[in-house]
Design an enzyme around this catalytic site. Sequence first.
Site, mmCIF file in Angstrom:
data_model
loop_
_atom_site.group_PDB
_atom_site.id
_atom_site.type_symbol
_atom_site.label_atom_id
_atom_site.label_comp_id
_atom_site.label_asym_id
_atom_site.label_seq_id
_atom_site.Cartn_x
_atom_site.Cartn_y
_atom_site.Cartn_z
ATOM 1 N N ASP A 1 -6.266 2.995 -3.733
ATOM 2 C CA ASP A 1 -7.149 2.828 -3.433
ATOM 3 C C ASP A 1 -7.189 3.833 -2.062
ATOM 4 O OD1 ASP A 1 -5.111 2.077 -1.120
ATOM 5 O OD2 ASP A 1 -6.248 0.068 -0.475
ATOM 6 N N ARG A 2 -6.077 4.422 -2.317
ATOM 7 C CA ARG A 2 -6.411 5.499 -0.588
ATOM 8 C C ARG A 2 -6.223 6.783 -1.250
ATOM 9 N NH1 ARG A 2 -3.018 5.547 4.529
ATOM 10 N NH2 ARG A 2 -3.563 2.932 4.898
ATOM 11 N N ARG B 1 -1.155 4.902 17.448
ATOM 12 C CA ARG B 1 -2.873 5.751 16.873
ATOM 13 C C ARG B 1 -3.206 6.418 18.250
ATOM 14 N NH1 ARG B 1 -0.543 5.215 11.467
ATOM 15 N NH2 ARG B 1 -0.702 2.999 10.587
ATOM 16 N N GLU C 1 -13.408 5.489 5.672
ATOM 17 C CA GLU C 1 -12.211 5.374 6.534
ATOM 18 C C GLU C 1 -11.645 6.845 6.632
ATOM 19 O OE1 GLU C 1 -10.871 0.747 8.295
ATOM 20 O OE2 GLU C 1 -10.009 1.567 5.937
ATOM 21 N N SER D 1 0.801 -1.538 0.318
ATOM 22 C CA SER D 1 -0.212 0.190 0.170
ATOM 23 C C SER D 1 0.952 1.206 0.521
ATOM 24 C CB SER D 1 -1.086 0.173 1.300
ATOM 25 O OG SER D 1 -1.287 1.320 1.263
ATOM 26 N N HIS D 2 0.884 2.073 1.514
ATOM 27 C CA HIS D 2 1.442 3.744 1.043
ATOM 28 C C HIS D 2 2.202 2.896 1.376
ATOM 29 C CE1 HIS D 2 -0.305 2.507 4.318
ATOM 30 N NE2 HIS D 2 0.232 2.895 5.151
ATOM 31 N N ASP E 1 -0.903 1.589 -4.254
ATOM 32 C CA ASP E 1 -1.388 0.502 -4.935
ATOM 33 C C ASP E 1 -3.277 1.260 -5.526
ATOM 34 O OD1 ASP E 1 -2.736 0.625 -2.190
ATOM 35 O OD2 ASP E 1 -3.271 -1.103 -2.283
ATOM 36 N N LYS F 1 -11.456 0.377 -1.179
ATOM 37 C CA LYS F 1 -11.723 1.546 -1.144
ATOM 38 C C LYS F 1 -10.652 1.959 -2.813
ATOM 39 C CE LYS F 1 -7.508 2.371 1.812
ATOM 40 N NZ LYS F 1 -7.295 0.859 2.535
ATOM 41 N N ASP G 1 -2.566 6.770 -3.477
ATOM 42 C CA ASP G 1 -1.090 6.536 -2.814
ATOM 43 C C ASP G 1 -0.759 4.853 -3.584
ATOM 44 O OD1 ASP G 1 -3.159 4.352 -2.739
ATOM 45 O OD2 ASP G 1 -2.277 3.481 -0.661
HETATM 46 C C1 G16 Z 1 -4.980 -0.603 5.168
HETATM 47 C C2 G16 Z 1 -6.830 -1.242 5.351
HETATM 48 C C3 G16 Z 1 -7.734 -0.196 6.064
HETATM 49 C C4 G16 Z 1 -6.785 0.406 7.566
HETATM 50 C C5 G16 Z 1 -5.749 1.377 7.071
HETATM 51 C C6 G16 Z 1 -4.959 1.452 8.549
HETATM 52 O O1 G16 Z 1 -5.098 0.345 4.131
HETATM 53 O O2 G16 Z 1 -7.174 -1.349 4.046
HETATM 54 O O3 G16 Z 1 -9.254 -0.197 6.243
HETATM 55 O O4 G16 Z 1 -7.815 2.014 7.788
HETATM 56 O O5 G16 Z 1 -5.050 -0.029 6.150
HETATM 57 O O6 G16 Z 1 -4.229 0.552 9.087
HETATM 58 P P1 G16 Z 1 -3.834 0.549 10.189
HETATM 59 O O7 G16 Z 1 -4.164 2.095 11.065
HETATM 60 O O8 G16 Z 1 -3.704 -0.983 11.251
HETATM 61 O O9 G16 Z 1 -2.467 0.845 10.200
HETATM 62 P P2 G16 Z 1 -3.878 -0.364 3.552
HETATM 63 O O10 G16 Z 1 -4.601 1.121 2.501
HETATM 64 O O11 G16 Z 1 -2.699 0.071 4.327
HETATM 65 O O12 G16 Z 1 -4.581 -0.888 2.373
#
Ligand code: G16
Length: 540
Positions: free
Chosen positions: A278-279, A493, A360, A110-111, A276, A373, A274
């Site tokens: 999705d953000r 967090r 989210e 992801s990010h 991938d 997302k 981001d």
């Molecule tokens: C993933 C999840 C999201 C979540 C985010 C952060 O996103 O799909 O639902 O809100 O991680 O999660 P955490 O607070 O546990 O780090 P992504 O974009 O990283 O795939």
Amino acid sequence: MQIVSTSPFADQRPGTSGLRKRTPVFQQPHYLENFVQALLEEAALPADATLVVGGDGRFLNREAIVTIIRMAAGNGIGHVVVGRGGLLSTPAASHLIRQGAAGGIILSASHNPGGPDGDFGIKYNTANGGPAPESYTNAVAARAAALTSYRIAELPAFDLDVQGTVELPGITIDVVDPVEAYASLMESLFDFDAIRKLFASGFRMRMDSMHAITGPYAVEILERRLGAAAGTVINAVPLPDFGGGHPDPNLTYAHELVEEMFGAQALDFGAASDGDGDRNMILGQRFFVTPSDSLAVMAANATLVPGYRAGLAGVARSMPTSAAVDTVATALGIPCFETPTGWKFFGNLLDAGRITLCGEESFGTGSNHVREKDGLWAVLFWLNIVAARGESVEQIVRAHWATYGRNYYTRYDYEAVPSDAANGVMALLRDRLSSLPGSVLTGRTVQAADDFSYTDPIDGSVSAKQGIRVLFTDGARIVYRLSGTGTEGATIRVYIESKETASDRLGMETAEALRDLVAAALELAEIVERTGREAPTVIT
Ligand code: G16
């Protein structure tokens, strides 16, 4: 087909979204193969099943995809659909899976940064196109921890860069255009004519793809199909290390975009996505839209968008996301669900038709069009609203606050904290839970405090210990949880929110509006003492 003996790895437990580790961890002999074997065994797909495979193009993407295709063949899967070059954004992969595949494997962290010293990740999505539920990921972890062999086929060489069908012994590989089906889906949801007119009238935007997966998607949709000026999309070429950047669309990491959008020559609209895809982050001229507000504004304006003209069945947000969308749901007379963090928790509600939009605080919004997302979808949603209302982003958000009130919101992240210290913070808070109700913090009375537990309304499954909530009588909230996506130590967090409805208090700076509550939140959890950190790593 070879059966390769292997030893299990004890750390292959998926987190919030699949298995994410430092790249060198994935480069250990058999590491990727073990996890893929566990995924495929647990999925138990029939021989005539189609598996979608793709990733965000980060370092190791291509090699991993070749391995996964060989293992699919080794495990008796007859058909794989893969994005050209091994590329698929997460929402585009979700869409392709929904076209009749039995599931999909998506490669991304992801990010998180990529490259030999960055992060890599892998997750499994089920036939609805969404991330596999916790029952599946728990079972995969158990299998991975006990695995003694994996199955892999020797295949003749195949070319991932040439679109078309490759028939190999035991497996057919379809290499497809990663963008086409997704772009058509977007065209079916949004008023492309209205957005085209907006651009033709001189409206100027910048999309920062951060050298990650959305570049080719954004160029095709924004510049080619919608007529935005050439060069609208910056950092448009996906690179294995994201150009050395951190592909997280927030005010800290999307700094090139932020400098432009808050500078003297600011354009009308700014957006970023981001690693991938999705953000999303949405910016107006010198104006930041919080992800929680973004979801609320989308819900309130959904009927301006052709794909949502019939109205929303319901909405959902993750627990730490601000309650801004709850107010909209109440006004619309539709249900609003509060789920744990993780997109996988929206899947059942979407499949059952109970919700249409969800989102989210972590820069993610989406709808029932896929089961992930979707960054570019959110950008198009906003462009559609701007075109339909004929107002700027800032005007739209300020009008929203005037109608529904404003949920001031901030998140403090303490990254790479030693796990013991982070667990100590959570244990302390759990100890204090029972004594909190009725107590007064910064002049606010605590109404309730709990460790959030979610019972899925569709299948009845229970997910406990999803974060500490401190809820105040005036609607303010403090939430604490440990991230499930970090790859180094623990990330604490802290989410802080306060609701304002008085018209003369809607225009404050967030830091000013939340100053006392933030101080109380850090003190209650003894963050500074226990972590030794005077300040968070990132504030969003
Ligand atoms: C993933 C999840 C999201 C979540 C985010 C952060 O996103 O799909 O639902 O809100 O991680 O999660 P955490 O607070 O546990 O780090 P992504 O974009 O990283 O795939």
